[in-house]
Scaffold this motif. Structure first.
Motif, PDB file in Angstrom:
ATOM      1  N   SER A  32       0.857  -1.177   0.000  1.00 28.03           N
ATOM      2  CA  SER A  32       0.000   0.000   0.000  1.00 28.03           C
ATOM      3  C   SER A  32       0.894   1.228   0.000  1.00 28.03           C
ATOM      4  N   PHE A  34       1.340   5.579   0.417  1.00 29.95           N
ATOM      5  CA  PHE A  34       0.800   6.700   1.180  1.00 29.95           C
ATOM      6  C   PHE A  34       1.599   7.978   0.893  1.00 29.95           C
ATOM      7  N   TYR A  36       2.171  11.322   3.332  1.00 30.57           N
ATOM      8  CA  TYR A  36       1.948  11.995   4.604  1.00 30.57           C
ATOM      9  C   TYR A  36       2.495  13.411   4.502  1.00 30.57           C
ATOM     10  N   LEU A  46      -1.875  11.811   7.509  1.00 30.81           N
ATOM     11  CA  LEU A  46      -2.105  11.147   6.239  1.00 30.81           C
ATOM     12  C   LEU A  46      -2.767  12.109   5.274  1.00 30.81           C
ATOM     13  N   LYS A  49      -3.943   7.931   0.200  1.00 31.31           N
ATOM     14  CA  LYS A  49      -3.375   6.586   0.102  1.00 31.31           C
ATOM     15  C   LYS A  49      -3.979   5.842  -1.091  1.00 31.31           C
ATOM     16  N   THR A  51      -4.228   1.523  -2.260  1.00 33.26           N
ATOM     17  CA  THR A  51      -3.904   0.183  -1.778  1.00 33.26           C
ATOM     18  C   THR A  51      -3.677  -0.834  -2.872  1.00 33.26           C
ATOM     19  N   ASN A  93       3.697   0.454   2.836  1.00 36.77           N
ATOM     20  CA  ASN A  93       3.479  -0.552   3.860  1.00 36.77           C
ATOM     21  C   ASN A  93       3.465  -1.891   3.140  1.00 36.77           C
ATOM     22  N   ARG A  95       3.445  -5.819   2.241  1.00 40.73           N
ATOM     23  CA  ARG A  95       2.631  -6.947   2.695  1.00 40.73           C
ATOM     24  C   ARG A  95       3.385  -8.257   2.557  1.00 40.73           C
ATOM     25  N   ASP A 100       6.585  -4.559   9.749  1.00 40.04           N
ATOM     26  CA  ASP A 100       5.251  -4.166   9.313  1.00 40.04           C
ATOM     27  C   ASP A 100       5.020  -2.677   9.350  1.00 40.04           C
ATOM     28  N   GLY A 101       6.015  -1.928   9.810  1.00 36.72           N
ATOM     29  CA  GLY A 101       5.826  -0.494   9.858  1.00 36.72           C
ATOM     30  C   GLY A 101       5.980   0.116   8.483  1.00 36.72           C
ATOM     31  N   LEU A 102       5.668   1.396   8.419  1.00 37.63           N
ATOM     32  CA  LEU A 102       5.817   2.124   7.170  1.00 37.63           C
ATOM     33  C   LEU A 102       7.284   2.347   6.851  1.00 37.63           C
ATOM     34  N   PHE A 104       9.499   5.019   4.859  1.00 42.29           N
ATOM     35  CA  PHE A 104       9.345   6.386   4.381  1.00 42.29           C
ATOM     36  C   PHE A 104      10.471   6.798   3.440  1.00 42.29           C
TER      37      PHE A 104
ATOM     38  N   TYR B  33       3.050   1.908  16.931  1.00 43.32           N
ATOM     39  CA  TYR B  33       4.330   1.907  16.214  1.00 43.32           C
ATOM     40  C   TYR B  33       5.210   3.018  16.792  1.00 43.32           C
ATOM     41  N   TYR B  35       8.622   5.393  15.804  1.00 48.01           N
ATOM     42  CA  TYR B  35       9.513   5.838  14.733  1.00 48.01           C
ATOM     43  C   TYR B  35      10.506   6.853  15.295  1.00 48.01           C
ATOM     44  N   LEU B  43      13.033   9.303   8.601  1.00 45.57           N
ATOM     45  CA  LEU B  43      12.067   8.600   9.452  1.00 45.57           C
ATOM     46  C   LEU B  43      12.342   7.100   9.401  1.00 45.57           C
ATOM     47  N   PHE B  45      11.440   3.295  11.045  1.00 45.09           N
ATOM     48  CA  PHE B  45      10.557   2.466  11.853  1.00 45.09           C
ATOM     49  C   PHE B  45      11.384   1.721  12.888  1.00 45.09           C
ATOM     50  N   GLN B  48       6.881  -2.328  16.404  1.00 42.78           N
ATOM     51  CA  GLN B  48       5.424  -2.329  16.455  1.00 42.78           C
ATOM     52  C   GLN B  48       4.945  -3.293  17.523  1.00 42.78           C
ATOM     53  N   ALA B  56       6.468  -6.515  15.105  1.00 44.25           N
ATOM     54  CA  ALA B  56       7.495  -6.348  14.079  1.00 44.25           C
ATOM     55  C   ALA B  56       8.593  -5.453  14.612  1.00 44.25           C
ATOM     56  N   GLY B  99      -1.060  -4.149   6.486  1.00 48.81           N
ATOM     57  CA  GLY B  99      -1.660  -3.746   5.227  1.00 48.81           C
ATOM     58  C   GLY B  99      -1.925  -2.268   5.070  1.00 48.81           C
ATOM     59  N   GLY B 100      -3.017  -1.903   4.409  1.00 46.46           N
ATOM     60  CA  GLY B 100      -3.226  -0.514   4.035  1.00 46.46           C
ATOM     61  C   GLY B 100      -3.908   0.328   5.075  1.00 46.46           C
ATOM     62  N   GLU B 102      -4.554   3.047   7.730  1.00 44.33           N
ATOM     63  CA  GLU B 102      -3.969   4.343   8.025  1.00 44.33           C
ATOM     64  C   GLU B 102      -3.406   4.353   9.433  1.00 44.33           C
TER      65      GLU B 102
END
Lengths: 114, 114
Positions: A32, A34, A36, A46, A49, A51, A93, A95, A100-102, A104, B33, B35, B43, B45, B48, B56, B99-100, B102
């Motif tokens: 997915s 995004f 920000y 946000l 986004k 997906t 993000n 899958r 599992d974090g974003l 950037f 999460y 960061y 940024l 991560f 989590q 994670a 996943g997606g 927010e």
């Protein structure tokens, strides 16, 4: 691993100009995506986004389309305002397992002059 | 207001010390999460938690640890602090694990190590 590349700027534009901030990504699977935005002294918010491939995210006049073939998610706005001045982060993000974090990009500092 | 609360907003401490950063997620969000935002690394991560369990791990140093309590608030513990740990630390929360979804960010804790 996953990564996001975006132009770092600063990008300086005049009010009412057209904005494009490029973002490309590398990821396994189908992430997915995004955008920000971070205003001075604040946390990230946000902006929009998407997906899945060919999805278009939009909000506050900003748009970005998930392009799987070019692994891109470029941010656009037709007419920027002084209040759009901020730092913009592209993120994904994944899958495909792993953290599992974003993830950037480095952020693009946008300055809009009246 | 994102609904995510971080305390304290600012923290100044000496090298070698230990600090605890606190995060209260949005009501009902199970995922938290952490960061780190610094000028050179951007940024990153860190970690989590989902409903009290570590979910994670990202680029978190061994000197750093976190936990999530039964009331879902989370703490990030930073020990043996070094000058390079000076950064903005963000907490984010979301309603699901992957996943997606927010993520909503707090305003951050600015840590300065002197």
């Amino acid at each position: 691993g996953d990564s996001v590349t975006q132009m770092e700027g600063p990008v300086t534009l005049s009010e009412e100009a057209f904005l494009t901030i490029n973002c490309t990504y590398t990821a396994t699977g189908y992430p997915s995506l995004f955008w920000y935005v971070q205003y001075p002294g604040e946390g990230l918010q946000l902006l929009l986004k998407a997906t899945k491939a060919d999805d278009k995210g939009s909000n506050k006049g900003f748009e970005a389309t998930y392009r799987k073939e070019t692994t891109s998610f470029h941010l656009e706005k037709g007419s920027v305002q002084v209040s759009d001045s901020a730092v913009y982060f592209c993120a994904l993000n994944g899958r495909g397992g792993g953290a599992d974090g974003l993830t950037f990009g480095k952020g693009t500092h946008l300055i809009i002059q009246p | 207001d994102s609904g995510v609360t971080q305390t304290p907003k600012h923290l100044i401490t000496a090298t070698g010390q230990r600090v605890t950063l606190r995060c209260s997620p949005r009501s009902g969000d199970l995922s938290v999460y952490w960061y780190q935002q610094s000028l050179d690394q951007g940024l990153q991560f860190l970690i989590q938690y989902y409903n009290g369990e570590e979910r994670a791990k990202g680029n978190i140093l061994e000197r750093f640890s976190a936990q999530q309590f039964p009331d879902l608030h989370s703490e990030l513990n930073l020990s043996s602090l070094e000058l390079g740990d000076s950064a903005l630390y963000f907490c984010a929360s979301s309603g699901a694990g992957t996943g997606g979804t927010e993520a909503f960010f707090g305003q951050g804790t600015r840590l300065t190590v002197v």
